[in-house]
Design an enzyme around this catalytic site. Structure first.
Site, short mmCIF file in Angstrom:
data_model
loop_
_atom_site.label_atom_id
_atom_site.label_comp_id
_atom_site.label_asym_id
_atom_site.label_seq_id
_atom_site.Cartn_x
_atom_site.Cartn_y
_atom_site.Cartn_z
N LYS A 1 0.82 -1.21 0.00
CA LYS A 1 0.00 0.00 0.00
C LYS A 1 0.86 1.27 0.00
CE LYS A 1 -2.07 1.26 3.68
NZ LYS A 1 -2.91 1.63 4.82
N ARG B 1 -12.33 4.44 10.24
CA ARG B 1 -12.33 3.08 10.79
C ARG B 1 -13.71 2.65 11.24
NH1 ARG B 1 -7.57 1.31 9.07
NH2 ARG B 1 -5.79 1.84 10.36
N ARG C 1 11.22 -14.66 3.59
CA ARG C 1 12.26 -13.66 3.34
C ARG C 1 13.46 -13.85 4.26
NH1 ARG C 1 8.47 -8.25 3.14
NH2 ARG C 1 8.39 -8.62 5.39
N ARG D 1 14.01 -11.42 9.83
CA ARG D 1 13.41 -10.48 10.78
C ARG D 1 12.46 -11.24 11.70
NH1 ARG D 1 10.95 -5.71 7.36
NH2 ARG D 1 9.59 -5.84 9.17
N ARG E 1 -1.59 -9.68 12.09
CA ARG E 1 -1.72 -8.38 11.42
C ARG E 1 -2.86 -8.39 10.41
NH1 ARG E 1 3.63 -7.55 8.91
NH2 ARG E 1 4.97 -8.42 10.49
#
Ligand SMILES: [Zn+2]
Length: 215
Positions: free
Chosen positions: A13, A88, A127, A161, A172
């Site tokens: 995004k 929201r 990743r 990470r 998330r």
């Protein structure tokens, strides 16, 4: 043109918003950024927000509405706005309509970057990077030519990470769905929601957004 850009973390995004800013001279209105800027600049709305936050309270919808109004007033009338992270709730969606119409604007499009949850989890959790030179790799899509050896520098240490794990990614995504669930039906009922495949490569996503904005 005024739009809302929606997309879960990992859907690109930020990149797409940046491209809209560059191609169309639009302004990205992120409530968090606007709040920090208003507090720093000491505007009347910023001072009010600062006092509320210092009391440990949440900034009210009225303050957020005032911030957005201030920002729109400071923009040229023909500069389009990209709303990011707002609204929201149904009440905020109603406020946004009022803020826009008071300025002769309207919400033209809601663009949602859609992702395939399992594919996104694979994309993110695969990743890793070379610990020496930082070159990025992926378990499925871009492995080093020789296993365990960096193509670029010959390094043999790699790192991941801690956030790039399946559980964090799924959390998330769930948070994102919870945040958008109250407002998507409102805009769907108006027929202004365009769903774009956020799993496509970035240029395809950009082209699909451009197509949606022309309708
Ligand atoms: Zn390396």
């Amino acid at each position: 043109m005024n739009i809302i850009l929606l997309g879960p973390p990992g859907a690109g995004k930020g990149t797409q918003a940046q491209r809209l800013v560059e191609r169309h001279g639009m302004r990205q209105l992120s409530t968090g950024d606007m709040l920090r800027a208003a507090v720093k600049a000491g505007t009347p709305t910023g001072l009010e927000a600062k006092a509320v936050m210092e009391r440990g309270e949440l900034v009210s919808d009225a303050i957020v509405s005032a911030l957005i109004g201030d920002e729109l007033d400071a923009m040229g009338a023909d500069t389009g706005a990209i709303f990011d992270g707002y609204p929201r709730t149904a009440a905020q969606a109603e406020s946004l309509d009022a803020i826009l119409s008071a300025r002769g604007r309207k919400l033209d499009h809601v663009v949602e970057l859609e992702v395939d949850e399992e594919a996104l989890v694979e994309r993110i959790t695969g990743r890793f990077t070379c610990a020496t030179c930082g070159k990025g790799y992926h378990d499925t899509f871009e492995r080093p030519k020789v296993d365990g050896v960096c193509d670029k520098c010959g390094g043999t240490e790699f790192k991941r990470r801690p956030d790039d794990n399946a559980e964090t990614v799924r959390t998330r995504l769930a948070e994102y769905r919870a945040k958008t669930a109250p407002i998507l039906p409102i805009y769907e009922a108006r027929g202004i929601v365009a769903k774009v495949d956020g799993m496509a490569d970035m240029d395809h996503v950009t082209a699909a957004i451009e197509g949606a904005l022309r309708t």
